[in-house]
Design an enzyme around this catalytic site. Structure first.
Site, PDB file in Angstrom:
ATOM      1  CG  HIS A 154      81.162  28.236  39.646  1.00 38.49           C
ATOM      2  ND1 HIS A 154      80.060  28.609  38.916  1.00 38.49           N
ATOM      3  CD2 HIS A 154      80.698  27.615  40.754  1.00 38.49           C
ATOM      4  CE1 HIS A 154      78.961  28.249  39.567  1.00 38.49           C
ATOM      5  NE2 HIS A 154      79.315  27.643  40.683  1.00 38.49           N
ATOM      6  CD  GLU A 183      81.501  30.500  36.242  1.00 42.58           C
ATOM      7  OE1 GLU A 183      80.450  30.436  36.902  1.00 42.58           O
ATOM      8  OE2 GLU A 183      82.085  29.482  35.801  1.00 42.58           O
ATOM      9  CB  SER A 199      76.020  60.958  29.465  1.00 42.81           C
ATOM     10  OG  SER A 199      76.998  59.953  29.203  1.00 42.81           O
ATOM     11  N   GLY A 200      78.727  62.485  28.167  1.00 51.61           N
ATOM     12  CA  GLY A 200      80.120  62.711  28.489  1.00 51.61           C
ATOM     13  C   GLY A 200      80.815  61.435  28.908  1.00 51.61           C
ATOM     14  N   GLY A 201      80.041  60.348  29.106  1.00 47.72           N
ATOM     15  CA  GLY A 201      80.606  59.070  29.523  1.00 47.72           C
ATOM     16  C   GLY A 201      81.106  58.243  28.359  1.00 47.72           C
ATOM     17  CG  ASP A 221      78.662  52.824  28.325  1.00 51.93           C
ATOM     18  OD1 ASP A 221      79.764  52.286  28.096  1.00 51.93           O
ATOM     19  OD2 ASP A 221      78.013  52.608  29.360  1.00 51.93           O
ATOM     20  CB  SER A 222      76.615  58.440  25.487  1.00 54.98           C
ATOM     21  OG  SER A 222      77.465  59.355  26.141  1.00 54.98           O
ATOM     22  CB  CYS A 269      77.749  24.707  39.224  1.00 54.55           C
ATOM     23  SG  CYS A 269      77.431  24.590  41.005  1.00 54.55           S
TER      24      CYS A 269
END
Length: 508
Positions: free
Chosen positions: A166, A168, A220-222, A224-225, A79
């Site tokens: 685009h 993507e 955190s329980g999530g 990622d961590s 673009c």
């Protein structure tokens, strides 16, 4: 070292999507602002120029020096990137005669390695107000639509490519094929960016970086961590000290359940129940930003106190992921504060700990794939994202122990209902909001004047954008009845059908 692709960001809303599509091809890529081209440019196998809200004809248009890239490294302009390459190399870019936004179809496709597998009538997504009226002298047109003559082109002896659409976005049906043609067939990049390779190289890097040092991680329980914890545990074993703080704003029974899950993974985890400390600090506070700041401040105080009990700790580990990194180095700097960041973010200088972020180059879906490679339980990897301030930003108005308990019960019924009906995995994030309004109702022939809750369920890939989920009416009716019948104090349930943007996922 993996094969690397450099994406130069000119401020497009789609830049992260380019990176995601490249990663989906198992090819590693990095995003850098257009004005900060890495000095080690020769270590990149290809370069992609993003779109931009600017016009190349404007006086303040981004104008990077591509001397070290042009004709030396395979280059693709998307673009604005395509218009930039044309405009500053003898071509002509001018305002479009017709509106060039939305779906279009390629009416002409020239046979070329770049267009391999791209059929006539392939749907593409346009999003620009300028157009390339004339290509540079050495450029060759490769594709066009009914309104865009130069939809794709090549120049610099097959080293430089430009496309005005685009690839993507999902609306471009063969966008992934086009990116694969450029990166694999033209740039000669071997797809070697896999979760297995990431785990192997990351663990080796952590072993070398951390040695025998002690590391503290706030769990955190999530997702990622949790994934960050398992990666670090593989590298340094018992030298990883995990702290899980109960801020009193977690989901029903979450504190005990998450601690049990972590111990089952062999992690060295200490649970700290600081719920009374948080709730006391939040008493009487109604402003959303003030709530977030208080929760963050108390968390730091609790975390700092606990971290000092780990003698000789030198590192703080965080579950930072790539969208956070991109935001911090964006073209225009960090965006305006919509909400305070709900992760640990960065602890104050007085903690004197160095930071290690093993996931900082991964998108959320990649984090989950790495977790699967690490053979982590599906119930952890499939867990919906949950904000750091927890129910504190899902209770609009005063945060009282009564309101927390009420919301925990309603939320538990909603989440369990999603699981029971096989809908949980179809939803990216779900929760219940306790609203600061009361409404009239009738229960057992008696008038009630009680609280209202809003159910929220969205689909997304990384939280940057989100669409509301079309949950079955029968399911919503069942959950509404359960909440009203089983949670004293609530007599009305509504469903939030707002998407992001314009609304955010959370209400505060």
């Amino acid at each position: 070292m993996h094969n690397k692709v450099l994406i130069l960001d000119f401020g497009s809303q789609y830049t992260q999507l380019i990176a995601r599509r490249v990663r989906e091809l198992s090819i590693f890529c990095e995003i850098h602002p257009f004005h900060n081209i890495p000095k080690n440019i020769n270590t990149y196998k290809a370069v992609i120029l993003s779109g931009s809200p600017y016009s190349v004809r404007a006086d303040d248009a981004p104008h990077p020096d591509l001397t070290q890239i042009r004709s030396k490294i395979p280059l693709l302009g998307v673009c604005y990137g395509a218009q930039y390459l044309a405009h500053f190399n003898g071509g002509v870019v001018a305002p479009s005669d017709t509106r060039e936004y939305g779906r279009a179809r390629l009416g002409r496709v020239v046979p070329h390695v770049f267009t391999k597998g791209i059929p006539i009538e392939s749907q593409v997504w346009m999003s620009h107000s300028d157009t390339i009226k004339k290509l540079p002298e050495d450029a060759i047109q490769l594709a066009s639509t009914s309104d865009v003559a130069n939809a794709a082109y090549v120049m610099d002896n097959n080293m430089t490519y430009g496309i005005q659409f685009h690839p993507e976005v999902y609306h471009s049906a063969d966008g992934k094929q086009l990116l694969q043609n450029f990166l694999v067939d033209i740039a000669g990049i071997s797809p070697d960016w896999t979760s297995d390779a990431f785990v192997e190289t990351t663990v080796a890097t952590l072993i070398e970086q951390l040695g025998e040092d002690k590391v503290i991680l706030g769990l955190s329980g999530g997702v990622d961590s949790s994934v960050a914890a398992i990666l670090l545990h593989r590298a340094i074993g018992p030298n990883l000290y995990c702290i899980f703080v109960n801020n009193g704003l977690l989901r029903k029974n979450e504190y005990d359940e998450v601690l049990l899950q972590y111990k089952g993974l062999g992690l060295n985890v200490k649970g700290v129940d600081a719920s009374e400390q948080f709730l006391d600090a939040l008493a009487g506070v109604r402003d959303p930003e003030t709530k977030r700041k208080i929760i963050g401040k108390v968390f730091i105080e609790v975390f700092d106190e606990e971290s000092h009990k780990v003698e000789g700790a030198k590192w703080l580990a965080q579950g930072t992921i790539y969208p956070d990194v991109i935001e911090s180095i964006s073209v225009n700097g960090p965006s305006a504060t919509i909400k305070s960041h709900h992760n640990v973010g960065g602890l104050p200088d007085f903690m004197k700990l160095k930071v290690v972020e093993p996931l900082k180059m991964l998108f959320k879906d990649e984090v989950r794939r790495v977790g699967a490679t690490l053979e982590m339980p599906k119930e952890i990897l499939g867990r919906h994202p949950f904000p750091g301030p927890g129910l504190g930003i899902r209770i609009l108005g005063d945060i009282t122990r009564e309101n927390v308990s009420m919301l925990q019960e309603a939320d538990a019924l909603f989440i369990q209902g999603l699981r029971d009906h096989g809908l949980y995995d179809d939803v990216w994030q779900a929760g219940v909001m306790l609203l600061p309004v009361q409404s009239v109702g009738v229960m057992g022939d008696e008038r009630t004047y009680e609280k209202c809750v809003a159910l929220r369920a969205v689909t997304s890939t990384d939280g940057m954008t989100a669409d509301w989920v079309h949950l079955p009416y029968v399911f919503l009716q069942e959950i509404s009845n359960r909440i009203i019948n089983r949670v004293p104090g609530i007599n009305r349930v509504v469903y939030d059908i707002s998407s992001k943007p314009p609304a955010t996922i959370e209400w505060e």
